[in-house]
Design an enzyme around this catalytic site. Sequence first.
Site, short mmCIF file in Angstrom:
data_model
loop_
_atom_site.label_atom_id
_atom_site.label_comp_id
_atom_site.label_asym_id
_atom_site.label_seq_id
_atom_site.Cartn_x
_atom_site.Cartn_y
_atom_site.Cartn_z
N HIS A 1 -8.35 2.36 -9.21
CA HIS A 1 -7.32 1.38 -8.80
C HIS A 1 -7.88 -0.05 -8.81
O HIS A 1 -7.38 -0.90 -8.09
CB HIS A 1 -6.77 1.68 -7.39
CG HIS A 1 -6.35 3.11 -7.20
ND1 HIS A 1 -5.05 3.54 -7.36
CD2 HIS A 1 -7.07 4.21 -6.88
CE1 HIS A 1 -4.98 4.84 -7.13
NE2 HIS A 1 -6.20 5.28 -6.86
N GLU B 1 -10.40 -10.24 -26.12
CA GLU B 1 -8.96 -10.50 -26.00
C GLU B 1 -8.24 -10.18 -27.31
O GLU B 1 -7.15 -9.62 -27.32
CB GLU B 1 -8.72 -11.96 -25.61
CG GLU B 1 -9.22 -12.29 -24.22
CD GLU B 1 -9.27 -13.79 -23.99
OE1 GLU B 1 -8.20 -14.38 -23.77
OE2 GLU B 1 -10.36 -14.38 -24.03
#
Length: 470
Positions: free
Chosen positions: A156, A290
């Site tokens: 998480h 990216e």
Amino acid sequence: MAKLWGGRFNKNTNELVDAFNASIKFDKRLYHEDIRGSIAHANMLARTGIIPEADGKKIVQGLEQILADIKAGKFEFEVSLEDIHMNIEARLTAAIGSAGARLHTARSRNDQVALDMHMYMKREVTEIGELLLAFEQALLTVAKQNEKTLMPGYTHLQRAQPITFAHHMLAYFNMLQRDFRRLQGVWIGADLMPLGAGAIAGTTFPIDRFQVAGELNFSEVYGNSMDAVSDRDYILEFLSFASILMMHMSRLSEEICLWSSTEFGFVELDDAFATGSSMMPQKKNPDISELVRGKTGRVYGHLQAMLVTLKGLPLTYNKDLQEDKEGFFDTIDTIKFSLAVYRDMLLTMKVNKERMAKAVHQDFSNATDLADYLVRKGLPFRQAHEVVGKCVAYAIAQEKFLPEISLPEYKEFSQLFEQDLLEALKPENCVAARTSYGGPAFGENAKQIVKGENLLQMQQQILVALNSKI
Ligand code: ARG
């Protein structure tokens, strides 16, 4: 130039139609396969006596000349000749006359283009396999350099349990292992020979498809002519493989973007593998990561486009199938480029071991180990979880971490706590104790690294074998 199929037409094709219909600007990259396939076809036509032996020879020589011309940049591709197949055939006939006009006997562009694509795919599988292997090797190298590098593991995106950077890299190594296996599956789908299916229903000539398959190193021949010209499963399989590979690289990219942020500071990219900002002088951006993350969407798009193109197509060939190429080629270029640049980026990336160690010493990722400690002292795990949960809440309230709580304070939560709890809390001990198979314990990872090296050797041998069959 006159169309090779012009016989039944009384008008020239509209210019826009020519431009719209043509695939030459992208399928010209199939020239090598197209010529090799045509040579095998011509050899077969001559050997079976379908065309004269002398014509067969002329065709082969003519095609070899065309291959040399294309390589030397001495070939003008013409849009009015639509595609690579007709560009080459027209040039051949212009060069050698009627022998050239016999080449297309017992063949259609439908089985011809399928052959070219299968051959092209096989070659690309071996090249992509090499790059995949090099990337896996890089992951293993970084893992080896970081066998003792402690870091927090996350679930998480919250600190979960201590691991090593080696363990994290090996997770990606395992993903890439599966990618390699999927690539082998792509090969199997591509290693099927379609030529001889004709346009749809084979041919009336006594062709020998197995001879062509043998000459071109195919293991199998399509057993149904309609399937042979309609099948694009091998392209879907490739695009699926590529999508999953990109997904793996994209997840790594996301982590590298996070890790290279000031907030994490876990890694620093080499100056040669990062970029700056035109306005903000301080910036060092992880553009490569990216871009890989961004290009993943583009590859998924190609898979989706192909699935949609195929879903409504009646058998057999429909011109929609020409749409199989651009996305396929773009995917090849994208994954090859991504794999190559990523490998070097990883190998030059600085791993900030101190920052990682500091992080793992200032968190609660050792809480499970404290619960396990109580379990070893006899407490059922569920109760141990509850006790340690309370200890964590207490520590947070005191603005401390677990090792900073005193034994008398711990005793308030459970009498089972003893001085040795401090040992259990040390991140290096938390990692060392996780000796379950596949866990992050130092020895376990060392074994996985050796196993990984052996796997890479096997993959290398597989690639050698595949290379001998392209
Ligand atoms: N350029 C075509 C393609 O890529 C070749 C096959 C054309 N066949 C046809 N019947 N028009 O699909």
